[in-house]
Design an enzyme around this catalytic site. Structure first.
Site, PDB file in Angstrom:
ATOM      1  N   TYR A  58     -18.345 -13.130  27.578  1.00  0.00           N
ATOM      2  CA  TYR A  58     -18.090 -12.152  26.502  1.00  0.00           C
ATOM      3  C   TYR A  58     -18.377 -12.853  25.171  1.00  0.00           C
ATOM      4  CZ  TYR A  58     -15.245 -10.162  30.291  1.00  0.00           C
ATOM      5  OH  TYR A  58     -14.779  -9.687  31.491  1.00  0.00           O
TER       6      TYR A  58
ATOM      7  N   CYS B 292      -7.308 -10.533  22.942  1.00  0.00           N
ATOM      8  CA  CYS B 292      -6.815  -9.692  21.852  1.00  0.00           C
ATOM      9  C   CYS B 292      -5.806  -8.678  22.381  1.00  0.00           C
ATOM     10  CB  CYS B 292      -7.973  -9.000  21.140  1.00  0.00           C
ATOM     11  SG  CYS B 292      -8.984  -8.030  22.254  1.00  0.00           S
TER      12      CYS B 292
ATOM     13  N   GLN C  41     -15.790 -11.248  14.634  1.00  0.00           N
ATOM     14  CA  GLN C  41     -14.361 -11.218  14.304  1.00  0.00           C
ATOM     15  C   GLN C  41     -14.176 -10.755  12.857  1.00  0.00           C
ATOM     16  OE1 GLN C  41     -11.827 -11.553  16.204  1.00  0.00           O
ATOM     17  NE2 GLN C  41     -12.433 -12.761  17.971  1.00  0.00           N
TER      18      GLN C  41
ATOM     19  N   CYS D 198      -1.872  -0.335   9.211  1.00  0.00           N
ATOM     20  CA  CYS D 198      -0.911  -1.447   9.098  1.00  0.00           C
ATOM     21  C   CYS D 198       0.438  -0.938   9.594  1.00  0.00           C
ATOM     22  CB  CYS D 198      -0.757  -1.868   7.646  1.00  0.00           C
ATOM     23  SG  CYS D 198      -2.233  -2.579   6.921  1.00  0.00           S
TER      24      CYS D 198
ATOM     25  N   CYS E 164       0.844  -1.196   0.000  1.00  0.00           N
ATOM     26  CA  CYS E 164       0.000   0.000   0.000  1.00  0.00           C
ATOM     27  C   CYS E 164       0.878   1.244   0.000  1.00  0.00           C
ATOM     28  CB  CYS E 164      -0.869  -0.015   1.258  1.00  0.00           C
ATOM     29  SG  CYS E 164      -1.806   1.487   1.474  1.00  0.00           S
TER      30      CYS E 164
ATOM     31  N   CYS F 107      -7.701  -0.572  -0.354  1.00  0.00           N
ATOM     32  CA  CYS F 107      -7.032  -0.931   0.890  1.00  0.00           C
ATOM     33  C   CYS F 107      -6.739  -2.426   0.804  1.00  0.00           C
ATOM     34  CB  CYS F 107      -7.936  -0.619   2.076  1.00  0.00           C
ATOM     35  SG  CYS F 107      -7.343  -1.296   3.627  1.00  0.00           S
TER      36      CYS F 107
ATOM     37  N   CYS G  30      -0.933   5.914   6.976  1.00  0.00           N
ATOM     38  CA  CYS G  30      -2.257   5.473   7.437  1.00  0.00           C
ATOM     39  C   CYS G  30      -2.271   5.052   8.902  1.00  0.00           C
ATOM     40  CB  CYS G  30      -2.740   4.334   6.546  1.00  0.00           C
ATOM     41  SG  CYS G  30      -4.164   3.441   7.177  1.00  0.00           S
TER      42      CYS G  30
ATOM     43  N   GLU H 291     -23.140 -11.851  27.550  1.00  0.00           N
ATOM     44  CA  GLU H 291     -22.701 -10.746  26.696  1.00  0.00           C
ATOM     45  C   GLU H 291     -23.469  -9.487  27.090  1.00  0.00           C
ATOM     46  OE1 GLU H 291     -20.675  -9.890  23.971  1.00  0.00           O
ATOM     47  OE2 GLU H 291     -21.812  -8.022  23.958  1.00  0.00           O
TER      48      GLU H 291
HETATM   49  N1  SAH Z   1     -16.475 -14.265  21.689  1.00  0.00           N
HETATM   50  C1  SAH Z   1     -17.056 -13.365  20.740  1.00  0.00           C
HETATM   51  C2  SAH Z   1     -16.935 -11.881  21.100  1.00  0.00           C
HETATM   52  C3  SAH Z   1     -15.614 -11.392  21.599  1.00  0.00           C
HETATM   53  S1  SAH Z   1     -15.422  -9.629  21.625  1.00  0.00           S
HETATM   54  C4  SAH Z   1     -16.506 -13.619  19.347  1.00  0.00           C
HETATM   55  O1  SAH Z   1     -15.476 -14.261  19.189  1.00  0.00           O
HETATM   56  O2  SAH Z   1     -17.115 -13.175  18.374  1.00  0.00           O
HETATM   57  C5  SAH Z   1     -15.815  -9.192  23.246  1.00  0.00           C
HETATM   58  C6  SAH Z   1     -17.287  -9.083  23.517  1.00  0.00           C
HETATM   59  O3  SAH Z   1     -17.435  -8.723  24.895  1.00  0.00           O
HETATM   60  C7  SAH Z   1     -18.030  -8.016  22.739  1.00  0.00           C
HETATM   61  O4  SAH Z   1     -19.138  -8.614  22.121  1.00  0.00           O
HETATM   62  C8  SAH Z   1     -18.477  -7.003  23.810  1.00  0.00           C
HETATM   63  O5  SAH Z   1     -19.727  -6.430  23.519  1.00  0.00           O
HETATM   64  C9  SAH Z   1     -18.548  -7.857  25.048  1.00  0.00           C
HETATM   65  N2  SAH Z   1     -18.379  -7.216  26.352  1.00  0.00           N
HETATM   66  C10 SAH Z   1     -17.649  -6.123  26.675  1.00  0.00           C
HETATM   67  N3  SAH Z   1     -17.659  -5.923  28.000  1.00  0.00           N
HETATM   68  C11 SAH Z   1     -18.411  -6.919  28.548  1.00  0.00           C
HETATM   69  C12 SAH Z   1     -18.773  -7.260  29.895  1.00  0.00           C
HETATM   70  N4  SAH Z   1     -18.365  -6.547  30.928  1.00  0.00           N
HETATM   71  N5  SAH Z   1     -19.543  -8.353  30.077  1.00  0.00           N
HETATM   72  C13 SAH Z   1     -19.945  -9.116  29.024  1.00  0.00           C
HETATM   73  N6  SAH Z   1     -19.638  -8.826  27.745  1.00  0.00           N
HETATM   74  C14 SAH Z   1     -18.877  -7.741  27.504  1.00  0.00           C
END
Ligand code: SAH
Length: 459
Positions: A315, A412, A286, A84, A75, A163, A81, A336
């Protein structure tokens, strides 16, 4: 403090390491100098722009001898940017850099010892991997609508038509929206004055279904001549959903909370492995579908889930990991915070004929303790996949009290991961295996899966 190194000095140095945001690190006269855009192995000329007690910051002026790992970035805007950060670094070296970063944090911050680090899962073709794009919209001096990225800390937009980490279809879609805006003189949002309508173009494309969602993020409640935009967009094969996201706040957060649907479905669908998912615009999904499957497979393998296991997936977003694991378990429960995501999760369970998954809306650190104390729930395996800030300590405490056989931590952000692993190791768990998955080639970000086991066998 060493004498001699002053602001505006020109120095020559070799870069021997990369920092946490991908910046080059080298030493001059005992000083550590951080230089953005310099790569490990480069000999560079840098201008000193800031000096602290034992370290300083430099600006890359010239690469005197390029690193063996330096490649031509695909790029032309890679340096400006910021998306990356390490694109010029040969891909194999990017993987090494990320793995080292994780290892360093786990050992230094997490005090983790005697674990198995499995080889990192990279991409065979680390380009065009993203299924989600969100580009800011602006105008050139001549009044043409442009999309691209914000230049540095300014409010002006550097145009990018192509991109190389995005789905190629984005170019066509962005072009249609820009053309429509030009033809109808639709105003663009200005961050400084908080005036103007269109803020961002947000696009999601299902990698395996080809379904497309185009969403305009607007500083208003509606758009003029919507019908014409719809007519233009529905010519594109795969168009599934056209919508607006209302964001009238003075914020750099891209999406607001309110949606308005103009045409088609309220979501797109895609597959990870053989599980089908419905994805609403406000739900997390993701961004790299090819690697996501490998990530979830790793989580599944680490969980070593058996037919009579009860699994908690904290989560859980739209239930992605929960449903991926459900076939192997007796029961899966997801928690969630975003209600729309839980609506998606329930719908996704139904769509896939999965009956042993249930979902809870709320903060993981509140729902889990409540379910444990009031309902006496149990867990054989707990999976957590928190956002960058990691897990709340209240949640970790509750997990420890519940005493699951295994904890699978999907992270992450290796810094908060290390912090949380330290806590869990101090409370009866031991890190067994670690594996990184490259979800974000050319950026400094890295995803890590960790398996922890209970130190004391079952009571
Ligand atoms: N496991 C899923 C999402 C991971 S991302 C996947 O792989 O697709 C993290 C997620 O946590 C998001 O959806 C976000 O909305 C949620 N989140 C953030 N803070 C939180 C909390 N305190 N309790 C529960 N979920 C939460």
């Amino acid at each position: 403090m060493k004498e001699g190194l002053k602001k505006n000095d020109l120095v020559t140095l070799e870069i021997t390491d990369l920092g946490s945001t991908g910046e080059g690190i080298g030493r001059v006269d005992g000083f550590t100098l951080f230089v953005k855009d310099a790569l490990i192995g480069d000999v560079i000329e840098a201008k000193v722009i800031k000096v602290k007690k034992s370290y300083g910051y430099g600006r890359l002026m010239a690469v005197v001898t390029p690193s063996l790992y330096r490649t031509e970035p695909r790029c032309s805007q890679a340096r400006a940017c910021g998306g990356c950060q390490i694109q010029p670094l040969a891909y194999e070296q990017q993987l090494k850099y990320k793995e080292n970063k994780v290892r360093g944090l786990l050992e230094r911050v997490g005090k983790v010892q005697e674990y198995v680090m499995e080889s990192m899962i990279g991409m065979e073709d680390p380009w065009n991997y993203r299924n989600k794009a969100q580009f800011p919209v602006g105008r050139t001096k001549d009044g043409e609508v442009v999309t691209g990225f914000y230049a540095g800390r300014t409010h002006s937009i550097v145009p990018v038509e192509k991109c190389c980490i995005q789905h190629p279809e984005n170019e066509k879609l962005m072009d249609i929206v820009r053309q429509w805006m030009n033809d109808h003189q639709i105003s663009v949002y200005n961050e400084e004055t908080h005036k103007g309508l269109v803020r961002h173009i947000f696009i999601r494309i299902g990698k395996y279904t080809g379904e497309i969602m185009v969403c305009l993020v607007i500083n208003g409640k509606n758009i003029p001549v919507a019908e014409d935009l719809i007519q233009r967009l529905i010519q594109v094969p795969g168009m599934t959903s056209i919508c607006l996201n209302i964001n009238q706040a003075k914020t750099n957060v891209i999406l607001g909370n309110q949606m308005k649907y103009l045409w088609g479905a309220k979501y797109i669908r895609d597959f990870i492995g053989d599980v089908q998912y419905q994805i609403s615009p406000l739900s997390f999904f993701q961004v790299n579908p090819v690697q996501t499957q490998k990530l979830y497979q790793t989580a599944l393998a680490y969980g070593d889930i058996k037919k009579d296991d009860v699994v908690w997936d904290l989560y859980c977003g739209i239930g992605t990991i929960s449903l991926f694991l459900a076939k192997h378990a007796k029961q899966v429960c997801g928690v969630e915070i975003v209600p729309q995501a839980i609506d998606d999760a329930r719908e996704n369970a139904r769509l896939n004929g999965i009956e042993n998954a249930s979902f809870f809306v709320g903060k993981a650190e509140e729902v889990l303790p409540q379910q444990y104390e009031e309902k006496g729930i149990s867990a054989d395996v707990i999976v957590v996949d928190p956002p960058r800030k990691g897990c709340d300590e209240k949640l970790l405490e509750c997990m420890v009290r519940m005493h699951p056989e295994r904890i699978v931590y999907v992270s992450c952000d290796p810094a908060t991961l290390a912090r949380d692993l330290k806590f869990l190791e101090e409370h009866g768990y031991k890190v067994k295996k670690v594996r990184c998955v490259d979800m974000f080639p050319h950026s400094v970000h890295v995803e890590t899966v960790v398996l922890m086991s209970k130190v004391n066998p079952k009571k």
